[in-house]
Design an enzyme around this catalytic site. Structure first.
Site, short mmCIF file in Angstrom:
data_model
loop_
_atom_site.label_atom_id
_atom_site.label_comp_id
_atom_site.label_asym_id
_atom_site.label_seq_id
_atom_site.Cartn_x
_atom_site.Cartn_y
_atom_site.Cartn_z
CB CYS A 1 18.00 22.40 -52.23
SG CYS A 1 17.47 21.88 -50.50
NE ARG B 1 17.17 20.57 -57.69
CZ ARG B 1 16.76 20.22 -56.36
NH1 ARG B 1 16.59 20.97 -55.52
NH2 ARG B 1 16.42 18.93 -56.22
N PRO B 2 16.92 21.56 -63.90
CG PRO B 2 18.15 20.65 -65.54
CD PRO B 2 18.32 20.98 -64.33
CB ILE B 3 11.59 19.83 -64.85
CG1 ILE B 3 10.81 21.23 -65.55
CG2 ILE B 3 11.76 20.19 -63.44
CD1 ILE B 3 9.57 21.49 -65.04
NE ARG C 1 13.95 19.00 -59.26
CZ ARG C 1 14.26 19.52 -60.43
NH1 ARG C 1 14.19 20.69 -60.85
NH2 ARG C 1 14.51 18.53 -61.35
CD GLN D 1 16.11 13.50 -69.40
OE1 GLN D 1 15.85 12.44 -69.50
NE2 GLN D 1 16.82 14.07 -70.39
CE LYS E 1 13.83 15.97 -47.97
NZ LYS E 1 13.71 16.53 -49.49
CG ASN E 2 13.98 13.04 -50.71
OD1 ASN E 2 13.26 14.03 -50.58
ND2 ASN E 2 15.32 12.78 -51.12
CG ASP F 1 20.26 13.80 -51.29
OD1 ASP F 1 19.05 13.42 -51.50
OD2 ASP F 1 20.72 14.81 -52.22
#
Ligand code: EPZ
Length: 420
Positions: free
Chosen positions: A117, A122-124, A93, A126, A22-23, A307
């Site tokens: 999730c 859950r910063p972005i 996400r 970066q 999936k990822n 995970d």
């Protein structure tokens, strides 16, 4: 609404065939935007996150057509420069990858702030730092959109990530493929899905080297073209079934995998006393009864995957010792613990770690999934429990596990999915 009903206590035995990752699928699917051509992608997992990604692509003008159960043709020739609907993007996400792909191809991008999730923050930052170092300007629109523009084009640069972040590494890679000159990403994430994404982009004509190491070099090219690509297998799905084998005193072979991806999980299963047989494209986990406790720290790849933390907690609840899992990636990953406590687990949370005292068995109970891997943890506990467990919130599980009920039934589980 649907729920799972599991009658536990049956050892799981047999073969399970692992689906595509999936990822990897998510960045590759959104990465087709950068190709601006026709791409055929194989080993696509049938999970709800992927269906949502296709809906987002279609809403942007792409054509998506399945040619068989796990192979899709995606044509992004006529993708429009418009932001996908916020109600789609806010659910996942990985929709942040649209920013990198659109910025790379169109030198502008606009996407709503991503959801997914809920593990706390859950910063972005970066991701956005990387875009700015490539010469883009970032602005937050009042409508919850993030606007990234590079009217003078993108220029290669040296980008150092404070954290080896999967999403940031992939997103900056997507933007940098068309940047003028060379981009070097230092402290890049090394997950197999980074390698998968880079391999896909290179098949489309990009010039990326070093994926899978902490330094990735991207030499800008003018244009990409379509390609045929097959995704790697899902290492977390495989690890989940391996943990279920241990927890149910079963004997499971996970097939169609890349054992190297599983090393951190395999080492830990051996450490607690399970017998593990590793082949070219399979791993057999044979749990003939008791196993020991252990200590684990989750870390970016090749460390123990965050995970797999909730699934290993469920498994280690049934060890004959004490275990500790220290979570070093997501500060809000502990919601699943309350649900395991309802099933008789003996777990305490102490400064970012779970301390797990082994118990004889779980008791079946009514529990609720709060995120994807939390749901997997509750299913493992239910499969091992004495009595009946019902799991609600299974829309979270559907995001990342293809045909979970069918695959578990093939292994001898007494599990059904019912309306309620
Ligand atoms: C990916 O999320 C995965 N999702 C997650 O899997 C996985 O848990 C995570 O990588 C870590 O392996 C997908 O690939 C779709 P990160 P991502 O950026 O990219 C911090 C699942 O169950 N960070 O590597 O969002 C962040 O807060 C999902 O399949 C920043 O501070 O993870 C976290 O502490 C859940 N600033 C750490 O880095 C940023 O700009 C790792 O995040 C980005 C991240």
């Amino acid at each position: 609404m649907e729920k799972l009903i599991i009658r536990g206590g049956k050892p799981l035995n047999g073969d399970v065939f692992i689906s595509g990752m999936k990822n990897s699928a998510l960045p590759v699917i959104f990465g087709t935007i950068a190709a601006g051509d026709v791409c055929t992608i194989g080993n696509i997992p049938d999970v709800s996150d992927i269906a949502l990604a296709f809906d987002i692509l279609r809403s942007m003008g792409a054509k998506v057509r399945f040619i068989n159960t796990d192979t899709v043709i995606i044509d992004t020739t006529n993708v429009m420069r418009k932001s996908p609907p916020l109600e789609y993007v806010s659910k996942m996400r990985a929709s942040t990858y649209i920013l990198g792909a659109m910025l790379g191809r169109f030198k502008e991008a606009q996407v709503g702030y991503p959801g997914g999730c809920d593990f706390g923050t859950r910063p972005i930052n970066q991701h956005l730092k990387g875009f700015e170092l490539l010469g883009a300007r970032v602005a937050y629109g009042g409508d919850g959109n993030i606007n990234v523009t590079a009217s003078e084009g993108l220029k290669g640069n040296f980008i150092y990530f404070d954290i080896a972040s999967v999403g940031s590494t992939i997103n900056v890679m997507l933007a940098a493929i068309f940047a003028e000159g060379t981009t070097v990403i230092e402290n890049a994430a090394r997950e197999p899905h980074i390698v998968d994404t880079a391999s896909f982009l290179n098949a489309c004509g990009a010039d990326i080297s070093g994926a899978g190491t902490s330094m990735i070099r991207i030499r800008g090219v003018k244009k990409l073209h379509g390609c045929n690509y097959t995704l790697a297998p899902d290492m977390i799905e495989a690890g989940t079934y391996m943990a279920a084998a241990a927890a149910t005193n079963g004997n499971i072979t996970v097939r169609r995998i890349i054992p190297k991806h599983m090393e951190a999980v395999t080492v830990k299963l051996r450490e607690i006393g399970l017998s593990i047989d590793v082949g070219d494209d399979y791993i057999t986990v044979n749990s003939n009864g008791a196993y020991r406790g252990t200590e684990i720290q989750t870390n970016p790849y090749p460390g123990f995957p965050t995970d797999m933390h909730p699934q290993f907690t469920a498994m280690l609840c049934l060890s004959n010792g004490i275990s500790k899992i220290t979570e070093r990636v997501w500060d809000g990953r502990f919601k699943y613990v309350d649900e395991l406590l309802k099933m008789g687990a003996d777990i305490t949370i102490d400064e970012g770690s779970v301390i797990i005292n082994g118990i004889k068995h779980f008791k079946g109970a009514a529990v609720k999934a709060s995120d994807l891997r939390a749901g997997a943890s509750l299913v493992i506990a239910g499969l091992a429990a004495n009595g009946e467990t019902t799991v609600t919130g299974i829309e979270w599980i559907d995001r990342g596990y293809e045909a979970l009920v069918d695959k578990l039934r093939m292994l001898g589980a007494d599990i059904q999915r019912v309306e309620y």
